[in-house]
Design a protein around this motif. Sequence first.
Motif, PDB file in Angstrom:
ATOM      1  N   TRP A 128      32.702  19.014  20.913  1.00  0.00           N
ATOM      2  CA  TRP A 128      33.636  20.082  20.545  1.00  0.00           C
ATOM      3  C   TRP A 128      33.365  20.560  19.122  1.00  0.00           C
ATOM      4  N   LEU A 129      33.133  19.621  18.198  1.00  0.00           N
ATOM      5  CA  LEU A 129      32.805  20.000  16.820  1.00  0.00           C
ATOM      6  C   LEU A 129      31.595  20.920  16.794  1.00  0.00           C
ATOM      7  N   GLY A 130      30.653  20.648  17.678  1.00  0.00           N
ATOM      8  CA  GLY A 130      29.430  21.437  17.720  1.00  0.00           C
ATOM      9  C   GLY A 130      29.650  22.882  18.136  1.00  0.00           C
ATOM     10  N   THR A 131      30.805  23.168  18.732  1.00  0.00           N
ATOM     11  CA  THR A 131      31.101  24.543  19.148  1.00  0.00           C
ATOM     12  C   THR A 131      31.737  25.349  18.019  1.00  0.00           C
ATOM     13  N   LEU A 132      32.116  24.693  16.932  1.00  0.00           N
ATOM     14  CA  LEU A 132      32.827  25.366  15.842  1.00  0.00           C
ATOM     15  C   LEU A 132      31.846  25.941  14.828  1.00  0.00           C
ATOM     16  N   PRO A 133      32.193  27.074  14.209  1.00  0.00           N
ATOM     17  CA  PRO A 133      31.234  27.802  13.377  1.00  0.00           C
ATOM     18  C   PRO A 133      31.136  27.354  11.922  1.00  0.00           C
ATOM     19  N   HIS A 134      32.009  26.456  11.482  1.00  0.00           N
ATOM     20  CA  HIS A 134      32.076  26.116  10.064  1.00  0.00           C
ATOM     21  C   HIS A 134      30.748  25.539   9.567  1.00  0.00           C
ATOM     22  N   GLN A 135      30.344  25.967   8.373  1.00  0.00           N
ATOM     23  CA  GLN A 135      29.086  25.475   7.802  1.00  0.00           C
ATOM     24  C   GLN A 135      29.138  23.971   7.560  1.00  0.00           C
ATOM     25  N   HIS A 136      30.296  23.496   7.099  1.00  0.00           N
ATOM     26  CA  HIS A 136      30.469  22.064   6.810  1.00  0.00           C
ATOM     27  C   HIS A 136      31.665  21.529   7.592  1.00  0.00           C
ATOM     28  N   LYS A 137      31.505  20.357   8.171  1.00  0.00           N
ATOM     29  CA  LYS A 137      32.594  19.681   8.878  1.00  0.00           C
ATOM     30  C   LYS A 137      32.671  18.257   8.366  1.00  0.00           C
ATOM     31  N   VAL A 138      33.861  17.863   7.916  1.00  0.00           N
ATOM     32  CA  VAL A 138      34.073  16.541   7.328  1.00  0.00           C
ATOM     33  C   VAL A 138      35.152  15.825   8.132  1.00  0.00           C
ATOM     34  N   LEU A 145      33.219  10.332   6.506  1.00  0.00           N
ATOM     35  CA  LEU A 145      33.513   9.664   5.236  1.00  0.00           C
ATOM     36  C   LEU A 145      34.401   8.450   5.478  1.00  0.00           C
ATOM     37  N   GLN A 146      34.070   7.360   4.837  1.00  0.00           N
ATOM     38  CA  GLN A 146      34.915   6.162   4.858  1.00  0.00           C
ATOM     39  C   GLN A 146      34.789   5.481   3.503  1.00  0.00           C
ATOM     40  N   ASP A 147      35.784   5.713   2.666  1.00  0.00           N
ATOM     41  CA  ASP A 147      35.734   5.246   1.276  1.00  0.00           C
ATOM     42  C   ASP A 147      34.461   5.755   0.611  1.00  0.00           C
ATOM     43  N   SER A 148      34.192   7.031   0.840  1.00  0.00           N
ATOM     44  CA  SER A 148      32.972   7.645   0.322  1.00  0.00           C
ATOM     45  C   SER A 148      33.227   9.109   0.004  1.00  0.00           C
ATOM     46  N   MET A 149      32.272   9.721  -0.702  1.00  0.00           N
ATOM     47  CA  MET A 149      32.441  11.083  -1.211  1.00  0.00           C
ATOM     48  C   MET A 149      31.252  11.949  -0.841  1.00  0.00           C
ATOM     49  N   ILE A 150      31.525  13.236  -0.692  1.00  0.00           N
ATOM     50  CA  ILE A 150      30.481  14.250  -0.536  1.00  0.00           C
ATOM     51  C   ILE A 150      30.881  15.438  -1.405  1.00  0.00           C
ATOM     52  N   GLU A 151      29.902  16.132  -1.945  1.00  0.00           N
ATOM     53  CA  GLU A 151      30.179  17.338  -2.722  1.00  0.00           C
ATOM     54  C   GLU A 151      29.723  18.555  -1.935  1.00  0.00           C
ATOM     55  N   LEU A 152      30.652  19.475  -1.684  1.00  0.00           N
ATOM     56  CA  LEU A 152      30.378  20.700  -0.936  1.00  0.00           C
ATOM     57  C   LEU A 152      30.993  21.876  -1.689  1.00  0.00           C
ATOM     58  N   ASN A 153      30.249  22.938  -1.856  1.00  0.00           N
ATOM     59  CA  ASN A 153      30.771  24.140  -2.544  1.00  0.00           C
ATOM     60  C   ASN A 153      31.389  23.796  -3.898  1.00  0.00           C
ATOM     61  N   ASN A 154      30.747  22.886  -4.607  1.00  0.00           N
ATOM     62  CA  ASN A 154      31.225  22.446  -5.930  1.00  0.00           C
ATOM     63  C   ASN A 154      32.574  21.741  -5.873  1.00  0.00           C
ATOM     64  N   LEU A 155      32.944  21.238  -4.699  1.00  0.00           N
ATOM     65  CA  LEU A 155      34.167  20.454  -4.539  1.00  0.00           C
ATOM     66  C   LEU A 155      33.790  19.020  -4.169  1.00  0.00           C
ATOM     67  N   LYS A 156      34.315  18.078  -4.926  1.00  0.00           N
ATOM     68  CA  LYS A 156      34.071  16.667  -4.629  1.00  0.00           C
ATOM     69  C   LYS A 156      35.150  16.178  -3.666  1.00  0.00           C
ATOM     70  N   ILE A 157      34.706  15.784  -2.475  1.00  0.00           N
ATOM     71  CA  ILE A 157      35.616  15.447  -1.373  1.00  0.00           C
ATOM     72  C   ILE A 157      35.478  13.964  -1.056  1.00  0.00           C
ATOM     73  N   PHE A 158      36.599  13.243  -1.137  1.00  0.00           N
ATOM     74  CA  PHE A 158      36.607  11.799  -0.883  1.00  0.00           C
ATOM     75  C   PHE A 158      37.499  11.505   0.308  1.00  0.00           C
ATOM     76  N   GLY A 159      37.027  10.653   1.237  1.00  0.00           N
ATOM     77  CA  GLY A 159      37.793  10.335   2.437  1.00  0.00           C
ATOM     78  C   GLY A 159      38.011   8.854   2.627  1.00  0.00           C
ATOM     79  N   SER A 160      39.218   8.493   3.116  1.00  0.00           N
ATOM     80  CA  SER A 160      39.563   7.088   3.339  1.00  0.00           C
ATOM     81  C   SER A 160      40.582   6.969   4.475  1.00  0.00           C
TER      82      SER A 160
END
Length: 245
Positions: A70-80, A115-130
């Motif tokens: 289902w995620l693969g059908t969505l148009p967003h450039q980045h999916k977190v 993400l699991q207790d980890s970070m990614i930077e996208l569009n100059n935004l630092k995104i952390f997930g837990s």
Amino acid sequence: MGSKLVKEIQGSDPTKPKANNKTRIVCISDTHSQTDNEDFPSIPDGDILIHSGDFSNHGTHEDIEKFNAWLGTLPHQHKVVIAGNHDKTFDATFENNNEESAKEVQDKLTNATYLQDSMIELNNLKIFGSPWVPKHGHWGFLLNESQRLEKWAQIPEDTDVLITHGPPHGIGDLADSDVHLGCKHLLAKVKEVKPKLHVYGHIHEGAGIRTDGTTIFANAGTVSGGIGWHKREKITFNQPIVIDL
């Protein structure tokens, strides 16, 4: 800080173009393998799609593969994506799971960044997930207070967008039982870090957007209603939350 010091706000209008200097973030959560339900809401386009956990009911391989397709059908450039307590197979510490089995299912999410207790930077935004939540029931990613303190200590001070499965105490965490189920230690960490956006779910009935003037709090629970939602004759849904940041 309690709920009295935050106010409800409206998200960005997904039918209108965003400003050139903005990143459009589309937030969903707690979809619980319902993406093929005829009443499931359409997902607005944006730069980044965030799913803050409970994309499945039990984290079965079938559930994960269905969600990934289902995620693969969505148009967003980045999916977190982060996991939630229902996504039990993603938790290496749950029952008979281990690091190898958890990695195997995490690797099935080929159409998103997990993400699991980890970070990614996208569009100059630092995104952390837990994914961790207070202990309640027999699910994945459950921790006691001292364990949660250790996890929240890992949230970097320069986090722009924080994704957790559970809410902070007092902000979009009021259950049907009239009890606040959010984590006070998470709230304290958010007040310290001051992210621009905090996305979560878990407490479906707390869905909505709020702000304390510093952080936008988005409980993006998609399935509406609390415990027993799956027993209803007709499942209802909340619309995705759109934030131009």
